[in-house]
Design a protein around this motif. Structure first.
Motif, PDB file in Angstrom:
ATOM      1  N   ILE A  35       0.846  -1.203   0.000  1.00 19.49           N
ATOM      2  CA  ILE A  35       0.000   0.000   0.000  1.00 19.49           C
ATOM      3  C   ILE A  35       0.880   1.251   0.000  1.00 19.49           C
ATOM      4  CG2 ILE A  35      -1.601   1.365   1.409  1.00 19.49           C
ATOM      5  CD1 ILE A  35      -2.864  -1.349   2.264  1.00 19.49           C
ATOM      6  N   TYR A  36       1.926   1.229   0.823  1.00 17.96           N
ATOM      7  CA  TYR A  36       2.863   2.350   0.890  1.00 17.96           C
ATOM      8  C   TYR A  36       3.538   2.570  -0.468  1.00 17.96           C
ATOM      9  CZ  TYR A  36       7.166   4.872   1.892  1.00 17.96           C
ATOM     10  OH  TYR A  36       8.207   5.763   1.848  1.00 17.96           O
ATOM     11  N   VAL A  37       4.048   1.505  -1.068  1.00 21.24           N
ATOM     12  CA  VAL A  37       4.725   1.606  -2.367  1.00 21.24           C
ATOM     13  C   VAL A  37       3.774   2.186  -3.416  1.00 21.24           C
ATOM     14  CG1 VAL A  37       5.739   0.265  -4.261  1.00 21.24           C
ATOM     15  CG2 VAL A  37       6.428  -0.203  -1.893  1.00 21.24           C
ATOM     16  N   LYS A  38       2.545   1.693  -3.454  1.00 22.51           N
ATOM     17  CA  LYS A  38       1.567   2.193  -4.435  1.00 22.51           C
ATOM     18  C   LYS A  38       1.267   3.671  -4.201  1.00 22.51           C
ATOM     19  CE  LYS A  38       0.720  -1.613  -6.727  1.00 22.51           C
ATOM     20  NZ  LYS A  38       1.027  -1.783  -8.117  1.00 22.51           N
ATOM     21  N   ALA A  39       1.187   4.086  -2.932  1.00 21.58           N
ATOM     22  CA  ALA A  39       0.930   5.497  -2.626  1.00 21.58           C
ATOM     23  C   ALA A  39       2.085   6.376  -3.097  1.00 21.58           C
ATOM     24  CB  ALA A  39       0.684   5.680  -1.130  1.00 21.58           C
ATOM     25  N   VAL A  40       3.323   5.935  -2.880  1.00 13.99           N
ATOM     26  CA  VAL A  40       4.496   6.693  -3.340  1.00 13.99           C
ATOM     27  C   VAL A  40       4.455   6.839  -4.855  1.00 13.99           C
ATOM     28  CG1 VAL A  40       7.015   6.611  -3.612  1.00 13.99           C
ATOM     29  CG2 VAL A  40       5.990   6.106  -1.384  1.00 13.99           C
ATOM     30  N   LEU A  41       4.178   5.752  -5.546  1.00 13.54           N
ATOM     31  CA  LEU A  41       4.151   5.798  -7.007  1.00 13.54           C
ATOM     32  C   LEU A  41       2.993   6.644  -7.532  1.00 13.54           C
ATOM     33  CD1 LEU A  41       5.048   2.076  -7.738  1.00 13.54           C
ATOM     34  CD2 LEU A  41       6.563   4.086  -7.816  1.00 13.54           C
ATOM     35  N   ARG A  42       1.841   6.559  -6.894  1.00 12.21           N
ATOM     36  CA  ARG A  42       0.668   7.325  -7.327  1.00 12.21           C
ATOM     37  C   ARG A  42       0.870   8.817  -7.089  1.00 12.21           C
ATOM     38  NH1 ARG A  42      -2.692   5.016  -4.195  1.00 12.21           N
ATOM     39  NH2 ARG A  42      -2.611   6.569  -2.568  1.00 12.21           N
ATOM     40  N   GLU A  43       1.383   9.179  -5.916  1.00 15.06           N
ATOM     41  CA  GLU A  43       1.522  10.591  -5.539  1.00 15.06           C
ATOM     42  C   GLU A  43       2.860  11.195  -5.950  1.00 15.06           C
ATOM     43  OE1 GLU A  43       0.429  11.267  -1.447  1.00 15.06           O
ATOM     44  OE2 GLU A  43      -1.098   9.686  -1.520  1.00 15.06           O
TER      45      GLU A  43
END
Length: 88
Positions: A35-43
């Motif tokens: 979830i953290y990795v996806k948030a970094v990539l999305r934002e």
């Protein structure tokens, strides 16, 4: 989609606490990190603020400064010359 392993070293107590938290909200540690990795990539940024607090502005220090100011205003203080030292 191929999966890859990400390895990170953390304090043992932190890992146990993290695992317990994740479990308490119904996640695995791996899912939480994903979830953290996806948030970094999305934002395109770290998804939370990283900062170092200035201890001068802590609530405890501000209360001390305010108390000192009030004491001075109440006449509980004395003026003196600046004392300089040769400390480097």
């Amino acid at each position: 989609m191929a999966l890859s392993t990400l390895t990170a070293r953390v304090d043992e107590k932190d890992k146990l606490s993290f695992d317990a938290f994740c479990s308490s909200v119904g996640l695995t540690s791996s899912a939480a990190i994903n979830i953290y990795v996806k948030a970094v990539l999305r934002e395109r940024r770290i998804p939370f603020e990283i900062r170092q607090e200035d201890p001068f502005f802590s609530a405890e220090n501000q209360a001390y400064v305010l108390k000192s100011v009030n004491e001075l205003r109440a006449g509980k203080g004395s003026a003196h010359e600046l004392i300089e030292t040769d400390d480097d």
